[in-house]
Structure formats: structure tokens, C-alpha cells
Design a protein around this motif. Sequence first.
Motif, mmCIF file in Angstrom:
data_model
loop_
_atom_site.group_PDB
_atom_site.id
_atom_site.type_symbol
_atom_site.label_atom_id
_atom_site.label_comp_id
_atom_site.label_asym_id
_atom_site.label_seq_id
_atom_site.Cartn_x
_atom_site.Cartn_y
_atom_site.Cartn_z
ATOM 1 N N GLN A 98 0.841 -1.598 -2.835
ATOM 2 C CA GLN A 98 0.027 -0.489 -2.324
ATOM 3 C C GLN A 98 -1.153 -1.019 -1.509
ATOM 4 O O GLN A 98 -1.521 -0.422 -0.486
ATOM 5 N N GLN A 99 -1.736 -2.108 -1.945
ATOM 6 C CA GLN A 99 -2.847 -2.695 -1.179
ATOM 7 C C GLN A 99 -2.382 -3.113 0.206
ATOM 8 O O GLN A 99 -3.053 -2.843 1.213
ATOM 9 N N LEU A 100 -1.226 -3.758 0.279
ATOM 10 C CA LEU A 100 -0.708 -4.195 1.569
ATOM 11 C C LEU A 100 -0.350 -2.986 2.435
ATOM 12 O O LEU A 100 -0.627 -2.978 3.644
ATOM 13 N N PRO A 439 -1.564 5.483 2.005
ATOM 14 C CA PRO A 439 -0.161 5.589 1.553
ATOM 15 C C PRO A 439 -0.014 6.352 0.248
ATOM 16 O O PRO A 439 1.068 6.857 -0.055
ATOM 17 N N GLY A 440 -1.090 6.444 -0.548
ATOM 18 C CA GLY A 440 -1.015 7.135 -1.826
ATOM 19 C C GLY A 440 -0.608 8.593 -1.694
ATOM 20 O O GLY A 440 -0.045 9.169 -2.625
ATOM 21 N N ILE A 501 6.626 7.574 -1.985
ATOM 22 C CA ILE A 501 5.799 8.112 -3.071
ATOM 23 C C ILE A 501 6.518 9.327 -3.653
ATOM 24 O O ILE A 501 7.397 9.898 -3.036
ATOM 25 N N SER A 502 6.127 9.694 -4.851
ATOM 26 C CA SER A 502 6.458 11.020 -5.372
ATOM 27 C C SER A 502 5.245 11.870 -5.018
ATOM 28 O O SER A 502 4.152 11.644 -5.550
ATOM 29 N N GLN A 513 -2.368 -0.337 -14.526
ATOM 30 C CA GLN A 513 -2.859 -0.043 -13.184
ATOM 31 C C GLN A 513 -2.312 1.300 -12.708
ATOM 32 O O GLN A 513 -1.181 1.687 -13.043
ATOM 33 N N VAL A 514 -3.139 2.023 -11.923
ATOM 34 C CA VAL A 514 -2.742 3.326 -11.405
ATOM 35 C C VAL A 514 -2.382 3.179 -9.930
ATOM 36 O O VAL A 514 -3.206 2.760 -9.120
ATOM 37 N N VAL A 515 -1.147 3.516 -9.582
ATOM 38 C CA VAL A 515 -0.676 3.399 -8.201
ATOM 39 C C VAL A 515 0.235 4.583 -7.872
ATOM 40 O O VAL A 515 0.683 5.317 -8.755
ATOM 41 N N SER A 516 0.502 4.732 -6.570
ATOM 42 C CA SER A 516 1.381 5.793 -6.094
ATOM 43 C C SER A 516 2.587 5.241 -5.338
ATOM 44 O O SER A 516 3.682 5.821 -5.397
ATOM 45 N N VAL A 517 2.377 4.168 -4.568
ATOM 46 C CA VAL A 517 3.461 3.627 -3.742
ATOM 47 C C VAL A 517 4.543 3.031 -4.637
ATOM 48 O O VAL A 517 4.249 2.290 -5.584
#
Length: 787
Positions: A98-100, A439-440, A501-502, A513-517
Motif C-alpha cells: 500500500q505504501q508503494l 489507493p485506499g 480494494i474492497s 496493521q490496517v490496510v486496504s490494498v
Amino acid sequence: MRKTSQENLWKIWYREPAPIEPPTTNAWQNSPGWVRALPIGNGKLGAMIYGGIEEERIQLNEDSVWSGQPQEADNPDAPRYLPEVRRLLFEGKYVQAQQLATEKFVCLGAGSGHGNGANVPFGCYQMLADLRLRFEGHANARNYRRELDLTTGIVRVRYQVGNVTYTREHFASLKDEVIVVHLTSSKPGELIFEATLSRPERAETIAKKDYVLLSGELNGGLRFAARLVVLPQGGTIQTEGDTLRVRQATEVTLLLSAGTTYRTSNPPAYTTKVLSRARQQNYPRLREEHFRTYHNLFARVHLSLGGEEAAALPIDERLERVKRGEPDPHLCALYFQFARYLMICSSQPGSLPANLQGIWADGIQTPWNCDYHTDINVQMNYWIAETGALPECVEPLIEFIERLREPGRKTARVHYGLSGWVVHTVTNVWGFTSPGEHPGWGQFPAAAGWLCQHLWEHYAFTQDKKVLQRVYPIMKEAAEFYLRFLVPEPKHGWLVTAPSISPENSFRTADGQVVSVCYGPTMDMQILRELFTNCIEASRILDVDGEFRKQLEETRARLAPMQIGKHGQLQEWIEDFEENEPGHRHMSHLYGLHPGNQITPRGTPELAKAARVSLERRIAHGGGHTGWSRAWLVNFWARLGDGEKAHENLMALLKHSTLPNLFDNHPPFQIDGNFGGAAGIAEMLVQSHAGEIHLLPALPKSWRDGYVKGLGVRGRAQIDIFWQDGKATRAVLFSATAHTFRIRPPDGQRVVLVTRNGRRVPFQTNEDGTITLKTAKGWNAYNLIVQ
């Protein structure tokens, strides 16, 4: 039924005007007057009628008043980083991926301005102008009434001052492309008022002879104009600055036209041309032409759920009663018909599609730019169109999707290095198809596939082969992108989307960790499976693209399947992650239940059970807290055949997410909930997505007696259904073509007789309780007796 309730049956009415607030440039907050004003529209023009007494505000919109401009937002460096983002995802390094993606895989520039795009290239939809009327000597009015009559599409204001009755009628003519305001006084010469047009910024106003012209230019270069013509009967007109003064008239007709350089090179000249045609007709003729055109659309569907006596009360009082827990089944019927009214008003052939607020928006910076969110919102806008017997209203959406192909091809090529076309989470009238600025929420490449569902559904309902010939190339080109975008994931070799993503949701990784991608979210897989299936069927019907069809069939078989997680829920992601926000407003992984058809209680009972668990978990954690999200819940429960749960959520929509003028509240106002809620009501009464017409699949106990007439079903047909004591008594199927229908009566009932023109028609009764009925070519009515 009392006469008063009968007269008010399909009216939204009040005993007082909406309060008039100062002009605003930022409309992120619902203003107390605007959410009590009444809407009119004809697809291109819209207005909110406040019904003021001494001062009236009519807030105006034109569907193409958009700031911004086309922009170069596709990222040519993105393809270089696609393999690395995928490697990180497949290695479970979601945070790094997600960072990238945030650094290298988003759009160029400001994107949508994070929903505040008025002054960036993305732009935003804005108000056109205000029409202000000021009346002399009206301070002590009495017997006030303001109403929207859904059967005529006319807003009426009436009150008395002394022994004079003043009446104003307002409508947006579908026929003549003008907004019409007609003012009368019961005594000759009593109309005395001023009229002008204004806007908070970027416009100037002049008044000459019998007209007022407002014109200006928005950030990005779009020029616009609105012209008001004043046509008095008796009395005089005087000009003072930017205002027209009418004196001693008995009857006055105001005509307003508007245009922008989105469609015409000279908006002021365009308004003159439109008004020159309209003013040749007197008011009765304008009114009659409007009514004939509007009524032809609105009167196709009739709905009775009982409780009509509540119509004797104004709408704000009825909503308060519902909040206290008092029943009002007729309010559900009124809400349904109001949504159909809004669809007619905000989406007509030649207009732009309904945006986040349909066509009605106040101020300059509108919420989320009043754009087209393609991760549910614009799609939900059109859920009611086909079942609500308004297929013409889908045309603007189809044209809009067609226009997205060209910029979508560029995004596919530049951002991904692939052929086909793609669009992501947000788009606008300028053809923005790039990922969003984060992207999130903005990396949703399956949006084009979801839009294509509406292309196929339009064919499924109309059975028009010309429609299929038109839309299949769009669907095929979207499928071509996904065929090349899909990659095998390392654990099972399933084909998945990556990155994706959803929509707007996030999950917790194993280390918290909380992510979306992610890769292969359930919704993406459902959308692609559906798109491939529809393309396969379309190619068979059209007898084209045999090799392409085979490729789709082979790829479809390798898509990641739906999975059931540790809680017994339908998994939202390819791994059984914990949700960061268990009550999230989006319920994207249930797409296969609704609006899709991959999950059905009879066809896939285990998946239906898992979908139910997902719903229960969402609701237990506060899901459905936005208007459109609650509306989606109504549809979900209807598809699961649970009429009580569907009704419970419909009442929650009315109690907690409905504004005083029946607009849906996200908050702020968003029209998708209106359309989605109405679609849910239709789903409770009839369903046709699972290869059969299911009568009363989710009828709640509170709708004990009633009928519905004219709902659209797939197969180019319409259905009437009548019920008493919670049981169907008969149905009428109106079929336009020679077709074989499978019809399912309500649980515990059976079809005992079918007739056409008074004569028995043979049908087959199947082991599962359904019947198979073959219809003849041409419009025919088949009467079904149900016991």
C-alpha cells in the motif's frame, strides 16, 4: 377513505414554507431550508421550490454546470511498479504494497481534490443560480399550503392575504425544456413582485425589457447562461438594475432556460432559441404538454400498501410519527413513487446521468463534488429504473459509459500497459478514469465491470437485440482489460485482480496493521465472473467472437471462488482477515447477492447462509448508518426472502436517514438512497434475477393487503400482483414477445389457472412449485389465479 386523504394520496405537502437561508458557496452541510424545499426537474434543468411568502427562493440547476476540465491524470510510471506491488501483496507484505501504491500507483495531480475539487482540474457540479421573487404586502398570509403532486409533476404554493388567494405552480417541462412558474391572484391586478437571478460567484446579471439574463464562466472555462422571461397578463413590467418589477398583474408566467458550453458554443443564444419556442404557447398548453409527457412515464406503475388515511397529514408530521414507531405503510408506497419521480426528473434521454444528488445541488463546492462514484453510488441510482418501468431513463447512463471508453482506453494503456478500457472509483463529465489520489479508496479497477452490469441488464429487461449489439462491444472491451489484468496468485493458482480494494473498506493483517490494498477481493471476483458470463451469453445471442467466448469460459473457471470464513461469514477478502471496521457502510462482498445473481437461497444455500451471517455481523456493529447503505440492506434482505428484516431496514431508512422533503440523508443529502430504497421495495414484491419471476418473495406482515401494477421484469414483461391477508390472489403477466417464463408463486401457494382473453392457457407445474408458461408474440396479458 376520507376525501382529504384521497386528494393528498400522492402529494408531499406542508403547512408552511421552507425557511430561506443566505447564499452559500460550501454545501457540505444540509441547510434547513433546502432539505424542506420541493424538487422539480426534466433531466437537464432542476429546481428546488421553497414556497416563500414575502420572498421566494427557487434554487436552480443545469446538469452540465461543472467546473474543471479534461486532465492528464494517468501515471505513465505506474506500469514500472505494478510487478513490485504485486510481489509485495503475494508475499503478504500488504503495508509495504500500500505504501508503494500510494507513492507510485495513484493518479497524477490533485485527482478529485479529496472530494473538494471545485478549483482543481477534476472540478465539481455546482448550482446554476437562484431565482428570487419578492412580493409586496404578503406579510400576514394565512391558509398556507405547499405541495408536490407526484401524479402531475407540479409543485403548487397557495395562500391567502386578506381576501385575495395567491397561487403559484411550478414544473420543469419534459416537452419544452424550460422551467415554468405560473403566478395568479384571485382578484384582478393584485400581483406585485420583483424577479431577478443571482449566483454566489462567477456570474453577472442584466435585466432588459421582459427578461433577466445571468451569465458567467467557471474555473476550467465552462461558460453558462440562464435566461428568465416574464410574461404578464395585465399590469406592467419595469426594469431596475438587474431586476424586473411587475405591477398590477392578475396572471404571470415565468419561463426559464439555461445552457452551457458543454453542449452549445453560445449559451445566451441557446436560451433565446429555447424560450422563443416555449413562449409561443400559452400556460394551459405548456402545462398540458408537460403533463402528457410526464404522466406517460409516471403512470406506468401503481402501488397500494394500505394506510392511505395517513395522506391527510403533511409529510413532516408523517415522518415524525414514523420516528415514534407509528405505522404508515402508505409512506412506503409514497417513498417508492417519489423515487420514480426523481428518476424521471434527473435522468432523461439527452441529459447527463443522475449524479450523487441527482440533478439538485446548492452552492459551489458540493459534497464529494457531486460526481459519479462508481463503487456503488451511480449504479444504485439506476437500480429502480428497469423494475420501475422507466427504461428510457437508463439512456443517459449508457451514453455516459460509452463516453468513458476513450479515456478509459488511455488509462488502461498508460497506467497499466494493457488494452481494453478501465475506470476506477470516481469519474466526472470530463472523462476522469484514473485511480483516485489514494489507493485506499481510489484503486478500484473493477468499476468498469460493475457499470457493464447495467448494459446487460438493459438488454435483459428489454430483450432488444439492437441494444445488445450496441452495448456488447463496450462489455467486450472491458472484459479484454480484465483478461490481461488478471494474474495467478501463488497459493492456489487462482486468477485475481491485483492491486485492488474492497471498496473503501480496510482489514487487519496478522500483525495488526490496517490496510486496504489487496488482491482478489470477493467483489472483484464476483463482478468479473458476472461480466464474463454476460459477455459469453451476448456473444452466443449475437453469434460472434467464438474464440473470445472460449477464452472467457476458460478464464472464468480459474477465477478465485467465494469463500466462507471462520465466523461462517462470506469472506470479503481472499484471506480470512478481520475487518478493521466491522460495521462499515460498504458491504461489497455481498455484490453476488445483490445487485448480482450468483448467491440465491435456492441455488447456493450455503453461500446464502454465509451472506446472512455477514449481514448480521455488519448490522450488529452499526452497519447501515448511511442512507444508501441502509437502502442496500433492504435489497439484501429481500433477496434472502426475509420480508420482516427488509421492512425493518426500510423503516430504519425512513426514521433515521430521510430528510423532511423525503430526500435521502448520507449525511449530507445523497440521492442514491432514494433510488436504492425504492429498488428494495420492488425486490420485496417481485424478483426476476434468478431465471424465474418470483411473486411476493419478501412480503412483510405489515403490508397485509395491497397490489402493485406495472413493475418491470426480465424478459420484456411487466407484472401486476394482488394480495389479501398476506396471500397472493392473482397476478397478471404482460408479455411483449414469445418467451418461456418460469414463475414462482409465494411460499405455500400455487398457480391453479392461467387465462388469456378469458380462455385457458396451458402451463406446466414443476416439482419445485414453479410453473412454466410459454407466451405468444405481441403484447398479451396472462391472468394467473393463485391459491
